[in-house]
Design a protein around this motif. Structure first.
Motif, PDB file in Angstrom:
ATOM      1  N   UNK A  18       0.795  -1.218   0.000  1.00  0.00           N
ATOM      2  CA  UNK A  18       0.000   0.000   0.000  1.00  0.00           C
ATOM      3  C   UNK A  18       0.829   1.271   0.000  1.00  0.00           C
ATOM      4  N   UNK A  26       4.034  14.554  -3.366  1.00  0.00           N
ATOM      5  CA  UNK A  26       2.849  15.157  -2.778  1.00  0.00           C
ATOM      6  C   UNK A  26       2.784  16.626  -3.203  1.00  0.00           C
ATOM      7  N   UNK A  37     -11.273  16.920  -1.704  1.00  0.00           N
ATOM      8  CA  UNK A  37     -10.845  15.546  -1.420  1.00  0.00           C
ATOM      9  C   UNK A  37     -10.769  15.320   0.100  1.00  0.00           C
ATOM     10  N   UNK A  38     -10.162  16.279   0.791  1.00  0.00           N
ATOM     11  CA  UNK A  38     -10.080  16.170   2.248  1.00  0.00           C
ATOM     12  C   UNK A  38     -11.471  16.149   2.884  1.00  0.00           C
ATOM     13  N   UNK A  40     -14.335  15.161   1.690  1.00  0.00           N
ATOM     14  CA  UNK A  40     -15.012  13.875   1.495  1.00  0.00           C
ATOM     15  C   UNK A  40     -14.374  12.798   2.376  1.00  0.00           C
ATOM     16  N   UNK A  41     -13.044  12.777   2.415  1.00  0.00           N
ATOM     17  CA  UNK A  41     -12.347  11.772   3.229  1.00  0.00           C
ATOM     18  C   UNK A  41     -12.717  11.903   4.703  1.00  0.00           C
ATOM     19  N   UNK A  42     -12.798  13.144   5.184  1.00  0.00           N
ATOM     20  CA  UNK A  42     -13.108  13.346   6.605  1.00  0.00           C
ATOM     21  C   UNK A  42     -14.559  12.987   6.891  1.00  0.00           C
ATOM     22  N   UNK A  44     -16.322  10.684   5.382  1.00  0.00           N
ATOM     23  CA  UNK A  44     -16.349   9.215   5.457  1.00  0.00           C
ATOM     24  C   UNK A  44     -15.764   8.729   6.779  1.00  0.00           C
ATOM     25  N   UNK A  45     -14.683   9.393   7.202  1.00  0.00           N
ATOM     26  CA  UNK A  45     -14.030   9.028   8.458  1.00  0.00           C
ATOM     27  C   UNK A  45     -15.027   9.106   9.617  1.00  0.00           C
ATOM     28  N   UNK A  48     -17.649   6.319   9.416  1.00  0.00           N
ATOM     29  CA  UNK A  48     -17.105   5.023   9.837  1.00  0.00           C
ATOM     30  C   UNK A  48     -16.981   4.957  11.360  1.00  0.00           C
ATOM     31  N   UNK A  49     -16.710   6.116  11.983  1.00  0.00           N
ATOM     32  CA  UNK A  49     -16.479   6.114  13.431  1.00  0.00           C
ATOM     33  C   UNK A  49     -17.768   6.184  14.265  1.00  0.00           C
ATOM     34  N   UNK A  50     -18.919   6.387  13.613  1.00  0.00           N
ATOM     35  CA  UNK A  50     -20.177   6.485  14.373  1.00  0.00           C
ATOM     36  C   UNK A  50     -20.372   5.311  15.346  1.00  0.00           C
ATOM     37  N   UNK A  51     -20.232   4.070  14.878  1.00  0.00           N
ATOM     38  CA  UNK A  51     -20.435   2.959  15.825  1.00  0.00           C
ATOM     39  C   UNK A  51     -19.467   2.988  17.004  1.00  0.00           C
ATOM     40  N   UNK A  52     -18.254   3.510  16.772  1.00  0.00           N
ATOM     41  CA  UNK A  52     -17.280   3.566  17.865  1.00  0.00           C
ATOM     42  C   UNK A  52     -17.755   4.547  18.933  1.00  0.00           C
TER      43      UNK A  52
END
Lengths: 300, 299
Positions: A18, A26, A37-38, A40-42, A44-45, A48-52
């Motif tokens: 990877x 960069x 881009x940042x 969208x990435x954040x 999604x982050x 993904x962390x909602x269940x945590x």
């Protein structure tokens, strides 16, 4: 006179594949595209962390905090009660799981290493067919063997619970461990094996003194993979053990779906306990964890 | 002749323990399972041999495939698989694409997207059972309550409690758990493409979109196929998540793997074995061509 260990040639280290390529640079400065881009990435982050968030927050809530309207709020009174209750309920099962996971991972890794060596470097007619037949065991739905397996376990008079599960995790771990080791040993330089042959080493000798010492990275990958999948297994656990002698996944399921009143706080603290070992492995040995994931994709 | 045997003898001896184990536990048991599925062992009494049992050949399969309940399971399996595959492949691909060219914090995004893979379905089922709670309005918790809080009340629904589409709710945690894996596969695919290829395309005056569309994406199709097979075969075997989110007794979310558990629990060994065999056939139809293809390509 050449000896077996003159060439300190080692095969490619197990890479996760990877890391960015060398030529990639960069770009500096902020452009609209990169900002987007940042963003969208954040986003999604966070999703993904909602269940945590839910797991952590709920595990610290007392029964009084359980009102639906406050489901997403932080606890009004922080409490460790859920953690204590969950630990008392799960600790014996966690200990049993350790006793199950360690031997089964070690044995499956050793068998896979021998198989991988033979299939990659000491080939014979039909080696590919044998390999494919072993590999198929990785894909079968275990539901297709559970009924006769049940009979077999009874006939052999295997002790229910951990001993039976060790056997099953060894047997059904063989395909993937063989695959990972075979792919790794295929990268071992030919000269290394040839040198050993010229020195008159037989197959076993070559394996023990040339192959085994350079297998450490692969062993790490395989052991992590086996550890994680056996730790997280539920299917075999539910068919071949009971809540008195089963592993942590079964105990957690009984805790969370028990007939007694539903206490989400306890269930969630329990889910965290049950996930902690594999999460620690993932965080500490992430590269090797991913290496195992990649090997599972049958590409070579 | 003896020479050939001698050549193959030592390797086979080393492989023997594994070959025997896999031979018995995979191929042997599959054969026995087919045998059991052709009997009429439907009760505890027959299972323990207190009552005679006979061979009924394919009757169990015909009964199963003809029954409304099992058709419901198969339909659920299809719905679940389609959504699970589409979701993980789409999200995983987008993540990999976003992370593909170097970016600050890549390691953090990668680690967070991938971590659910390290957690067992049973443990994630505990929290998703809460998130997918069907209570609405006053009694809403979980995602329904979250929708209320952000003003999306209309999105509240009863999740897996819908008889027709409830199973698709279970695909959401499955997608949560495995999108990161697909991302890792695609990212490795992107990174495996020689960097010179991009530079060559740049020199030829390709725009970024043209570079992706005509140079990079086409190189990823083998990865997409791998991902499809791996996620697909996992989906067909799905069991843990359904057990921990909706419990096996719920008709709404049952799939063949759950049916198998219920049949086995009620000592209906013949039908349990038949369901297992049906699953095996479905998985084999997907996996065997793939294994043969991979094996051929290696030569």
């Amino acid at each position: 006179m050449a000896t077996l260990s003159t060439q300190p040639v080692s095969p490619q280290p197990v890479a996760d594949g990877l890391t960015p390529p060398k030529g990639a640079k960069r770009p500096k400065g902020f452009t609209l595209g990169r900002t987007l881009r940042y963003a969208v990435l954040i986003l999604f982050l966070l999703i993904v962390l909602i269940p945590v968030y839910v797991l952590l927050v709920t595990s610290f809530k007392g029964p009084g905090d359980a009102a639906p309207a406050r489901a997403w709020d932080l606890p009004q009174n922080w409490t460790f009660d859920n953690w204590e209750t969950a630990w008392d309920a799960l600790a014996p099962a966690i200990w049993r799981t350790v006793q199950m996971v360690v031997p089964s991972a070690l044995i499956a890794a050793l068998l896979g290493s021998v198989n991988g060596f033979v299939l990659a470097r000491w080939r014979f007619r039909g080696a590919n067919l044998v390999f494919t037949l072993i590999l198929f065991g990785m894909f079968i739905p275990y539901q297709a063997v559970i009924i006769p397996l049940n009979e077999l376990v009874l006939d052999l008079d295997l002790p229910s619970g951990i001993p039976t599960l060790i056997l099953l995790h060894v047997v059904f771990g063989i395909p993937i461990t063989t695959l990972i080791f075979r792919n790794y040993y295929q990268t071992v330089p030919h000269e290394l094996i040839e040198a050993a042959r010229i020195d008159g080493a037989g197959m076993l000798r070559t394996y023990a003194s040339v192959i085994l010492p350079i297998s450490v990275p692969s062993f790490v990958v395989v052991l992590i993979w086996q550890f994680t999948s056996a730790w997280n297994d539920f299917l075999f656990a539910v068919f071949f053990s009971s809540s008195q002698n089963g592993p942590v996944t079964l105990a957690l399921n009984n805790l969370a779906n028990g007939a007694l009143l539903q206490n989400y706080g306890v269930s969630m603290a329990g889910a965290l306990f049950a996930s902690l070992p594999t999460l620690v492995v993932y965080i500490v040995l992430g590269k090797y964890f991913i290496g195992g994931l990649m090997s599972g994709s049958v590409k070579s | 002749m003896t020479k050939a045997l001698k050549r193959a003898g030592a390797p086979l001896l080393l492989l023997a323990p594994s070959l025997i184990l896999v031979g018995i536990f995979v191929y042997g048991l599959i054969a026995v399972n087919f045998g059991t599925s052709a009997t009429d062992i439907h009760t505890a009494a027959q299972t323990t041999g207190r009552e005679p049992s006979g061979t009924v050949w394919f009757d169990n399969y015909l009964d199963l495939l003809g029954s409304e309940a099992f058709q419901h399971s198969l339909k659920n399996l299809l719905l679940y698989t389609v959504l699970f595959l589409a979701g993980t492949l789409l999200i995983g691909f987008v993540w990999a694409w976003l992370l593909e060219s170097p970016i600050k914090g890549e390691g953090i995004f990668r680690a967070v997207y991938l971590f659910p893979m390290a957690v067992s379905f049973v443990a994630s089922g505990v929290v998703w059972r809460w998130l997918l709670n069907s209570g609405q309005d006053e009694s809403a918790t979980g995602l329904n309550r979250l929708f209320q809080m952000v003003g999306l009340d209309f999105m509240q629904n009863n999740w897996w409690n819908n008889v027709d589409y409830g199973i698709t709710a279970i695909a959401i945690p499955a997608i949560w758990q495995l999108s990161g894996y697909v991302m890792a596969l695609f990212l490795a695919g992107f990174r495996g493409i020689p960097y010179e290829l991009r530079e060559a395309a740049r020199v030829d005056g390709a725009t970024t979109w043209q570079l992706y569309r005509h140079v990079l994406f086409p190189q990823l199709s083998p990865i997409a196929l791998s991902a499809l097979i791996i996620i697909g075969h996992m989906s067909l075997k799905s069991f843990d998540l359904i057990m921990s989110i909706s419990k096996p007794a719920n008709y709404q979310t049952k799939v063949p793997a759950v049916d198998m558990y219920i049949f086995k629990s009620s000592f209906d060994y013949a039908n349990a074995a038949a369901v297992g065999s049906i699953l095996l056939v479905i998985v084999a139809l997907v996996v065997v061509p793939y294994l043969i293809r991979t094996n051929r390509k290696e030569k």
